[in-house]
Motif scaffolding. Structure first.
Motif, PDB file in Angstrom:
ATOM      1  N   PRO A 160     -30.349 -11.536   2.177  1.00 29.92           N
ATOM      2  CA  PRO A 160     -29.092 -11.362   2.919  1.00 29.92           C
ATOM      3  C   PRO A 160     -29.166 -11.854   4.367  1.00 29.92           C
ATOM      4  CG  PRO A 160     -30.256  -9.278   2.797  1.00 29.92           C
ATOM      5  CD  PRO A 160     -31.065 -10.253   1.989  1.00 29.92           C
ATOM      6  N   ILE A 161     -29.254 -13.184   4.514  1.00 25.70           N
ATOM      7  CA  ILE A 161     -29.291 -13.788   5.848  1.00 25.70           C
ATOM      8  C   ILE A 161     -28.137 -14.775   6.044  1.00 25.70           C
ATOM      9  CG2 ILE A 161     -31.776 -13.466   6.136  1.00 25.70           C
ATOM     10  CD1 ILE A 161     -32.157 -16.390   5.338  1.00 25.70           C
ATOM     11  N   GLY A 162     -27.194 -14.791   5.106  1.00 24.58           N
ATOM     12  CA  GLY A 162     -26.039 -15.669   5.239  1.00 24.58           C
ATOM     13  C   GLY A 162     -25.094 -15.182   6.325  1.00 24.58           C
ATOM     14  N   GLU A 163     -24.134 -16.031   6.680  1.00 28.30           N
ATOM     15  CA  GLU A 163     -23.197 -15.695   7.755  1.00 28.30           C
ATOM     16  C   GLU A 163     -22.298 -14.533   7.335  1.00 28.30           C
ATOM     17  OE1 GLU A 163     -21.350 -18.941   9.825  1.00 28.30           O
ATOM     18  OE2 GLU A 163     -22.841 -20.346   9.077  1.00 28.30           O
ATOM     19  N   TYR A 164     -22.225 -13.524   8.235  1.00 30.85           N
ATOM     20  CA  TYR A 164     -21.495 -12.301   7.915  1.00 30.85           C
ATOM     21  C   TYR A 164     -20.798 -11.767   9.161  1.00 30.85           C
ATOM     22  CZ  TYR A 164     -20.392  -7.701   6.043  1.00 30.85           C
ATOM     23  OH  TYR A 164     -19.730  -6.574   5.632  1.00 30.85           O
ATOM     24  N   ASN A 165     -19.521 -11.406   9.008  1.00 27.12           N
ATOM     25  CA  ASN A 165     -18.724 -10.816  10.077  1.00 27.12           C
ATOM     26  C   ASN A 165     -18.197  -9.478   9.566  1.00 27.12           C
ATOM     27  OD1 ASN A 165     -16.809 -10.042  11.969  1.00 27.12           O
ATOM     28  ND2 ASN A 165     -16.027 -12.104  12.305  1.00 27.12           N
ATOM     29  N   SER A 166     -18.675  -8.384  10.132  1.00 24.39           N
ATOM     30  CA  SER A 166     -18.335  -7.063   9.620  1.00 24.39           C
ATOM     31  C   SER A 166     -16.877  -6.694   9.847  1.00 24.39           C
ATOM     32  CB  SER A 166     -19.227  -6.001  10.268  1.00 24.39           C
ATOM     33  OG  SER A 166     -19.036  -5.981  11.677  1.00 24.39           O
ATOM     34  N   GLY A 173     -22.025 -14.682   3.445  1.00 24.26           N
ATOM     35  CA  GLY A 173     -23.137 -13.763   3.281  1.00 24.26           C
ATOM     36  C   GLY A 173     -22.601 -12.404   2.867  1.00 24.26           C
ATOM     37  N   GLN A 174     -23.413 -11.619   2.162  1.00 20.78           N
ATOM     38  CA  GLN A 174     -22.930 -10.340   1.612  1.00 20.78           C
ATOM     39  C   GLN A 174     -23.510  -9.110   2.307  1.00 20.78           C
ATOM     40  OE1 GLN A 174     -20.357 -10.454  -0.674  1.00 20.78           O
ATOM     41  NE2 GLN A 174     -20.548 -12.553   0.056  1.00 20.78           N
ATOM     42  N   ASN A 175     -24.410  -9.308   3.272  1.00 20.86           N
ATOM     43  CA  ASN A 175     -24.957  -8.196   4.061  1.00 20.86           C
ATOM     44  C   ASN A 175     -25.599  -7.128   3.177  1.00 20.86           C
ATOM     45  OD1 ASN A 175     -25.448  -6.977   6.621  1.00 20.86           O
ATOM     46  ND2 ASN A 175     -23.771  -5.536   6.254  1.00 20.86           N
TER      47      ASN A 175
END
Length: 326
Positions: A160-166, A173-175
């Motif tokens: 889980p290192i893909g791009e992620y915006n909470s 990315g899926q965090n």
């Protein structure tokens, strides 16, 4: 066809099929993906998939957003290598997804309209044959090879290192960590001769999904999801083949802050066509869609895929030199 050219075509065909592409949109494994080839073969895929539906195509849990509409373009590249382990055929691969998604989804009573692009979570894959012919280590092994009934053990793990915006629900990315364990099965029907090969292929697998503790300020959990892929493949010529594809998804119930969603119970169907452009390049077209997707909570997604795979092996390159000397 000259024997050297025929040998080169067989080697490349099986190399490309054994490293065609990763688990992808609808998590539908492409046909002939787990065909075996000579040890120490390599391949690099480029796969482009256009998809639409009510679930994020980068989310392997297929979390459904009722009434949602999501469109995406996914590109995947990576590297695959075959080798011998304990005298059994094995393959290791790494895949990097990238692309863009946009859509309108509702989470916890709030509707989001957004778009995003970048890189997803890289995935590692390992596959080893448990039952069937032993590893192909040389030309005589390859010439004698027929899959008969072949059963593998498969393991995938996404990092889980893909791009992620909470602050948004749609991300590449899926965090969270996730992966699967499966048992690919190949059943050969009839002769194993290029232009006449027919197979029935099955892949039962279970996806295990971690917890996303920051899903737009909520906690997202997913139960394990069972998936069954099935293919009936057939050579039309030595270079052209096709497949009828089917899939079944069960489980994977998602909960957001304890509020549970619907359990998946969906079927998918599709068709795949492949053509070997030359001794190193294979072109594949595929279309897949869910079919029992009328209810608002049903998974609804369709995808069109185009793949170009470059494969190579030292035996293949040697056969070219022999052809030149002839």
């Amino acid at each position: 066809m000259k024997p050297v050219l025929c040998l080169a075509l067989v080697v490349t065909t099986m190399l490309i099929m054994s490293a065609l592409c990763p688990p992808q949109t609808l998590a539908q494994v492409p046909p002939r993906f787990y065909w075996k080839t000579l040890s120490d073969a390599d391949a690099v895929p480029l796969i482009v998939t256009s998809m639409s539906g009510n679930s994020n195509p980068f989310d392997r849990a297929h979390t459904v957003t009722p009434g949602g509409k999501v469109d995406g373009l996914m590109a995947l590249t990576g590297y695959a290598h075959t080798f011998s382990l304990f005298d059994r055929s094995a393959m290791a691969a790494i895949i990097l997804p990238m692309g863009r998604i946009s859509g309108d989804v509702t989470v916890a009573g709030r509707t989001y309209s957004q778009s995003t692009n970048g890189f997803g979570d890289p995935m590692l894959e390992f596959d080893i044959n448990l039952f069937g012919p032993r590893a192909q280590k040389n030309i005589p092994d390859m010439l004698r090879y027929e899959p008969g009934l072949s059963i593998d053990l498969l393991a995938d793990l996404a990092v889980p290192i893909g791009e992620y915006n909470s602050s948004q629900p749609l991300n590449l990315g899926q965090n969270r960590w996730y992966g699967r364990v499966g048992m690919p099965v190949i059943w050969q029907i009839g002769p194993w001769v290029p232009g006449r090969r027919t197979t029935v292929e099955l892949l039962p697998a279970v996806w295990i999904l971690g917890t996303n503790n920051n899903y737009v300020g909520q906690t997202l959990k997913s139960e394990p999801m069972f998936q069954l892929d099935a293919h009936l493949t057939r050579d039309f010529t030595e270079r052209f083949w096709g497949s009828l594809d089917a899939a079944y998804y069960s489980g994977g119930q998602a909960s957001i802050n304890g509020v549970q969603g619907k359990t998946l119970n969906n079927f998918g169907a599709g068709i795949t066509l492949g053509y070997h452009l030359n001794d190193n390049l294979n072109l594949t077209f595929g279309y897949k869609s869910t079919i029992n997707d009328n209810a608002p909570g049903d998974l609804r997604m369709d995808s069109f895929m185009v793949s170009l795979v470059y494969g190579w092996h030292k035996i293949l390159e040697g056969s070219r030199r022999l052809k030149g000397e002839g």
